[in-house]
Design a protein around this motif. Structure first.
Motif, PDB file in Angstrom:
ATOM      1  N   GLU A   2      51.593  35.553  42.760  1.00 42.98           N
ATOM      2  CA  GLU A   2      51.277  34.821  43.979  1.00 42.98           C
ATOM      3  C   GLU A   2      50.461  35.683  44.942  1.00 42.98           C
ATOM      4  O   GLU A   2      49.554  35.195  45.604  1.00 42.98           O
ATOM      5  CB  GLU A   2      52.551  34.349  44.665  1.00 42.98           C
ATOM      6  CG  GLU A   2      52.283  33.472  45.870  1.00 42.98           C
ATOM      7  CD  GLU A   2      53.559  32.990  46.507  1.00 42.98           C
ATOM      8  OE1 GLU A   2      53.623  33.007  47.741  1.00 42.98           O
ATOM      9  OE2 GLU A   2      54.483  32.610  45.768  1.00 42.98           O
ATOM     10  N   LEU A   3      50.751  36.967  44.996  1.00 47.21           N
ATOM     11  CA  LEU A   3      50.004  37.869  45.867  1.00 47.21           C
ATOM     12  C   LEU A   3      48.560  37.999  45.399  1.00 47.21           C
ATOM     13  O   LEU A   3      47.640  38.006  46.224  1.00 47.21           O
ATOM     14  CB  LEU A   3      50.682  39.244  45.905  1.00 47.21           C
ATOM     15  CG  LEU A   3      50.068  40.257  46.859  1.00 47.21           C
ATOM     16  CD1 LEU A   3      50.179  39.757  48.295  1.00 47.21           C
ATOM     17  CD2 LEU A   3      50.767  41.590  46.724  1.00 47.21           C
ATOM     18  N   ALA A   4      48.350  38.052  44.098  1.00 41.65           N
ATOM     19  CA  ALA A   4      46.995  38.141  43.565  1.00 41.65           C
ATOM     20  C   ALA A   4      46.217  36.865  43.868  1.00 41.65           C
ATOM     21  O   ALA A   4      45.023  36.920  44.207  1.00 41.65           O
ATOM     22  CB  ALA A   4      47.033  38.393  42.067  1.00 41.65           C
ATOM     23  N   ASP A   5      46.872  35.716  43.755  1.00 44.29           N
ATOM     24  CA  ASP A   5      46.219  34.451  44.081  1.00 44.29           C
ATOM     25  C   ASP A   5      45.835  34.391  45.557  1.00 44.29           C
ATOM     26  O   ASP A   5      44.756  33.910  45.909  1.00 44.29           O
ATOM     27  CB  ASP A   5      47.127  33.273  43.745  1.00 44.29           C
ATOM     28  CG  ASP A   5      47.324  33.081  42.253  1.00 44.29           C
ATOM     29  OD1 ASP A   5      46.509  33.626  41.479  1.00 44.29           O
ATOM     30  OD2 ASP A   5      48.296  32.413  41.869  1.00 44.29           O
ATOM     31  N   ALA A   7      45.184  36.995  47.448  1.00 46.83           N
ATOM     32  CA  ALA A   7      44.098  37.951  47.650  1.00 46.83           C
ATOM     33  C   ALA A   7      42.764  37.350  47.209  1.00 46.83           C
ATOM     34  O   ALA A   7      41.755  37.465  47.919  1.00 46.83           O
ATOM     35  CB  ALA A   7      44.378  39.247  46.891  1.00 46.83           C
ATOM     36  N   VAL A   8      42.766  36.701  46.061  1.00 45.53           N
ATOM     37  CA  VAL A   8      41.537  36.069  45.578  1.00 45.53           C
ATOM     38  C   VAL A   8      41.119  34.953  46.531  1.00 45.53           C
ATOM     39  O   VAL A   8      39.933  34.820  46.860  1.00 45.53           O
ATOM     40  CB  VAL A   8      41.734  35.532  44.141  1.00 45.53           C
ATOM     41  CG1 VAL A   8      40.559  34.661  43.722  1.00 45.53           C
ATOM     42  CG2 VAL A   8      41.913  36.673  43.162  1.00 45.53           C
ATOM     43  N   GLY A   9      42.047  34.160  46.986  1.00 43.98           N
ATOM     44  CA  GLY A   9      41.740  33.103  47.937  1.00 43.98           C
ATOM     45  C   GLY A   9      41.181  33.643  49.240  1.00 43.98           C
ATOM     46  O   GLY A   9      40.228  33.087  49.797  1.00 43.98           O
ATOM     47  N   PHE A  10      41.755  34.732  49.715  1.00 42.80           N
ATOM     48  CA  PHE A  10      41.270  35.355  50.946  1.00 42.80           C
ATOM     49  C   PHE A  10      39.847  35.882  50.763  1.00 42.80           C
ATOM     50  O   PHE A  10      38.983  35.673  51.629  1.00 42.80           O
ATOM     51  CB  PHE A  10      42.207  36.487  51.375  1.00 42.80           C
ATOM     52  CG  PHE A  10      41.749  37.206  52.605  1.00 42.80           C
ATOM     53  CD1 PHE A  10      41.876  36.612  53.848  1.00 42.80           C
ATOM     54  CD2 PHE A  10      41.178  38.463  52.514  1.00 42.80           C
ATOM     55  CE1 PHE A  10      41.445  37.271  54.999  1.00 42.80           C
ATOM     56  CE2 PHE A  10      40.750  39.132  53.646  1.00 42.80           C
ATOM     57  CZ  PHE A  10      40.882  38.535  54.891  1.00 42.80           C
ATOM     58  N   ILE A  11      39.593  36.546  49.644  1.00 33.26           N
ATOM     59  CA  ILE A  11      38.259  37.090  49.377  1.00 33.26           C
ATOM     60  C   ILE A  11      37.235  35.972  49.265  1.00 33.26           C
ATOM     61  O   ILE A  11      36.135  36.064  49.828  1.00 33.26           O
ATOM     62  CB  ILE A  11      38.283  37.972  48.109  1.00 33.26           C
ATOM     63  CG1 ILE A  11      39.067  39.252  48.385  1.00 33.26           C
ATOM     64  CG2 ILE A  11      36.877  38.308  47.645  1.00 33.26           C
ATOM     65  CD1 ILE A  11      39.357  40.084  47.158  1.00 33.26           C
ATOM     66  N   LEU A  12      37.581  34.899  48.558  1.00 36.87           N
ATOM     67  CA  LEU A  12      36.660  33.769  48.441  1.00 36.87           C
ATOM     68  C   LEU A  12      36.408  33.110  49.794  1.00 36.87           C
ATOM     69  O   LEU A  12      35.284  32.688  50.087  1.00 36.87           O
ATOM     70  CB  LEU A  12      37.195  32.748  47.444  1.00 36.87           C
ATOM     71  CG  LEU A  12      37.161  33.170  45.979  1.00 36.87           C
ATOM     72  CD1 LEU A  12      37.827  32.117  45.111  1.00 36.87           C
ATOM     73  CD2 LEU A  12      35.740  33.411  45.518  1.00 36.87           C
TER      74      LEU A  12
END
Length: 80
Positions: A2-5, A7-12
């Protein structure tokens, strides 16, 4: 995971907001700035403000049509 998701969402989100801000400034605000101002060296010529979205749209539409075609062909093979 969930943390990786997140992080990816934040970066996008940061990337999309940056692109939106750059493009908005380029298309809406930059024409009102003098042409000899130093800020113009950070932006492409105005012709690209139209060409880049058109190229991206045609590419996206083409990839979408190819994807739909492949899915339709695969579903046809499964039925036969």
């Amino acid at each position: 995971m969930e943390l990786a998701d997140r992080a990816v969402g934040f970066i996008l989100s940061v990337i999309s907001i940056s692109i939106f801000t750059y493009y908005t400034f380029w298309v809406i605000i930059l024409p009102f700035v003098d042409t000899d101002h130093f800020i113009h060296k950070y932006f492409l010529p105005r012709e690209f403000a139209i060409l880049i979205p058109i190229f991206a749209g045609v590419t996206l539409l083409s990839l979408l049509c190819i994807f739909i075609g492949i899915v339709m062909l695969k579903s046809k093979k499964k039925k036969a």
